[in-house]
Motif scaffolding. Structure first.
Motif, mmCIF file in Angstrom:
data_model
loop_
_atom_site.group_PDB
_atom_site.id
_atom_site.type_symbol
_atom_site.label_atom_id
_atom_site.label_comp_id
_atom_site.label_asym_id
_atom_site.label_seq_id
_atom_site.Cartn_x
_atom_site.Cartn_y
_atom_site.Cartn_z
ATOM 1 N N SER A 196 -0.515 -3.656 -6.104
ATOM 2 C CA SER A 196 -0.596 -3.893 -4.670
ATOM 3 C C SER A 196 -0.649 -5.385 -4.355
ATOM 4 N N SER A 219 -5.509 4.442 6.318
ATOM 5 C CA SER A 219 -5.471 3.412 5.288
ATOM 6 C C SER A 219 -4.510 2.287 5.666
ATOM 7 N N LEU A 265 0.827 -1.210 0.000
ATOM 8 C CA LEU A 265 0.000 0.000 0.000
ATOM 9 C C LEU A 265 0.857 1.254 0.000
ATOM 10 N N LEU A 272 -3.396 8.407 4.625
ATOM 11 C CA LEU A 272 -2.494 7.243 4.652
ATOM 12 C C LEU A 272 -2.492 6.522 6.003
ATOM 13 N N TYR A 304 0.165 4.030 -2.865
ATOM 14 C CA TYR A 304 -0.895 4.839 -2.262
ATOM 15 C C TYR A 304 -1.400 5.986 -3.136
ATOM 16 N N ASP A 332 -4.102 4.801 -5.099
ATOM 17 C CA ASP A 332 -5.285 4.521 -4.279
ATOM 18 C C ASP A 332 -6.128 5.782 -4.114
ATOM 19 N N TYR A 378 -0.946 11.643 -0.240
ATOM 20 C CA TYR A 378 -0.917 10.691 0.872
ATOM 21 C C TYR A 378 -1.963 11.019 1.933
#
Length: 315
Positions: A285, A80, A25, A77, A29, A32, A74
Motif C-alpha cells: 500500500s 475504509s 487501498l 470498503l 484491500y 487489509d 471487500y
C-alpha cells in the motif's frame, strides 16, 4: 516556468496523496481485511468461539471466499476509502503545511532537514490527523470484523456505536493511535533519507515510479516492525465482540491492558500476530502510494497550473 516546476500548495499535495492512497487501498484491500481479522483473533480462557480462525493470509482469503463470497473480501470498503482519503488528505496537508512553514521561518534556504526534524514534523502532522480521523477507523474496524449477519452500513454502525458507547466510542483506540503517529513519521523520514541517498548514489534528479516503489516499501517495512504491537493493540481496542461472545469476555481498558493480556495468553509472539500480513499490506500500500503520489502530483500540478492560467486570463 515549466509546469513540472510549478509550486504546489499544501492542498495540492493533500489531493495527490489522497488519490494515491485510495488507489493503493483498492489494490490491497483483501489483505487489509485479513490482517484486521487476524489481529483481533484472541485466545480467551475457557471460551470457545465459532469465529473463523486464519492461519495465514491465503487461508483467510480461502475461508472468506467460501463463507461470504467475493464481497466478503471487500466488506467495509466504502468506509475504509473514506477513512483513507480523509486520513491521507489531512496528513499530507498538515505535513506539507508544517514543512513549508518551518522552512519559511527557520530554513529559508530550503536545505535538507535533519532526521530528527523530519520525525518531529511527521509526528505533529500525524497527531493532528489522528484526532480528526479516528472515528472512521473505529467504524471500519467494526465493519471488517463483525460476522456477516451482524454487519451494518456506515450510518447504522455509527448510530449503534453512539447508542451503545456514546460519543467516546467513536474515539476508541485514540491513545495508541497517537503513539502510532511515529509510524508515518518514521516512514516519511526514512523515505526522504533513502530517497536522498538513492538520488545521490545513482546521480539522478528524480525517482522513477519503480524506484519510488522500492524506497517506499523499505521505508514502510521499517516503520511497521518498530510499531506493530501498538498497531495490534489499537485494532483490538476498536474491535467489538460478536453477539455470541457478549458478556463472556472482559473488554479491554487500554493498550497496556491489551498487551499484558496478549502476553499472558499468547506469549511474546502474540504481540506480532498477523505481522507478516500487515507488512505485506502496508508495504504494498505504502509503496503504491509513493509511486502513485508522484504520478498524481504531476497531474495535480497541471490542474493547478491550468486554473492559475485561467484566472490570469479572466483578470
Amino acid at each position: 516556468m515549466p509546469i513540472a516546476n510549478e509550486p504546489l500548495p499544501p492542498v495540492g499535495h493533500a489531493m495527490a496523496g489522497s488519490a494515491g492512497a485510495m488507489f493503493a487501498l483498492a489494490c490491497v484491500y483483501p489483505l487489509d481485511i485479513i490482517k484486521t481479522r487476524i489481529q483481533v483473533q484472541a485466545k480467551h480462557e475457557g471460551i470457545k468461539s465459532t469465529e473463523a480462525q486464519y492461519d495465514s493470509a491465503l487461508d483467510g482469503i480461502k475461508q472468506i471466499l467460501k463463507a461470504e463470497g467475493i464481497t466478503g473480501l471487500y466488506a467495509g470498503l466504502p468506509s475504509s476509502l473514506i477513512g483513507t482519503a480523509s486520513t491521507n488528505f489531512a496528513y499530507f496537508y498538515a505535513y506539507s503545511f508544517l514543512r513549508t512553514a518551518y522552512n519559511k521561518r527557520y530554513n529559508p534556504q530550503a536545505g535538507t532537514l535533519s532526521t530528527a526534524m523530519e520525525l518531529l514534523l511527521g509526528a505533529a502532522a500525524g497527531a493532528l490527523t489522528t484526532l480528526v480521523t479516528t472515528p472512521v477507523s473505529v467504524i471500519t474496524t467494526r465493519q471488517q470484523t463483525l460476522p456477516a449477519n451482524e454487519r451494518q452500513t456506515v450510518v447504522e454502525t455509527t448510530r449503534t456505536i453512539l447508542e451503545e458507547e456514546g460519543i467516546a466510542g467513536l474515539w476508541k483506540g485514540v491513545k495508541p493511535s497517537l503513539v502510532l503517529c511515529v509510524n508515518p513519521a518514521i516512514t516519511y523520514a526514512s523515505f526522504e533519507k533513502l530517497k536522498e541517498y538513492t538520488l545521490k548514489s545513482m546521480q539522478i534528479k528524480a525517482l522513477t515510479p519503480l524506484l519510488a516503489f522500492y524506497v517506499g516499501a523499505l521505508s514502510k517495512t521499517l516503520a511497521t516492525v518498530v510499531t506493530y504491537p501498538y498497531i495490534m493493540a489499537k485494532v483490538r481496542l476498536q474491535w467489538k465482540a460478536p453477539k455470541e461472545m457478549e458478556g463472556k469476555i472482559q473488554a479491554y481498558t487500554g493498550s497496556f491492558d491489551v498487551l499484558s493480556r496478549v502476553l499472558k495468553t499468547e506469549g511474546f509472539f502474540g504481540w506480532y500476530k498477523g505481522m507478516s500480513t500487515q507488512i505485506s499490506k502496508a508495504v504494498l500500500s505504502q509503496a503504491l502510494l509513493f509511486m502513485m503520489k508522484d504520478i498524481f502530483t504531476r497531474y495535480t500540478i497541471m490542474v493547478f497550473a491550468l486554473v492559475r492560467s485561467l484566472k490570469v486570463k479572466q483578470a
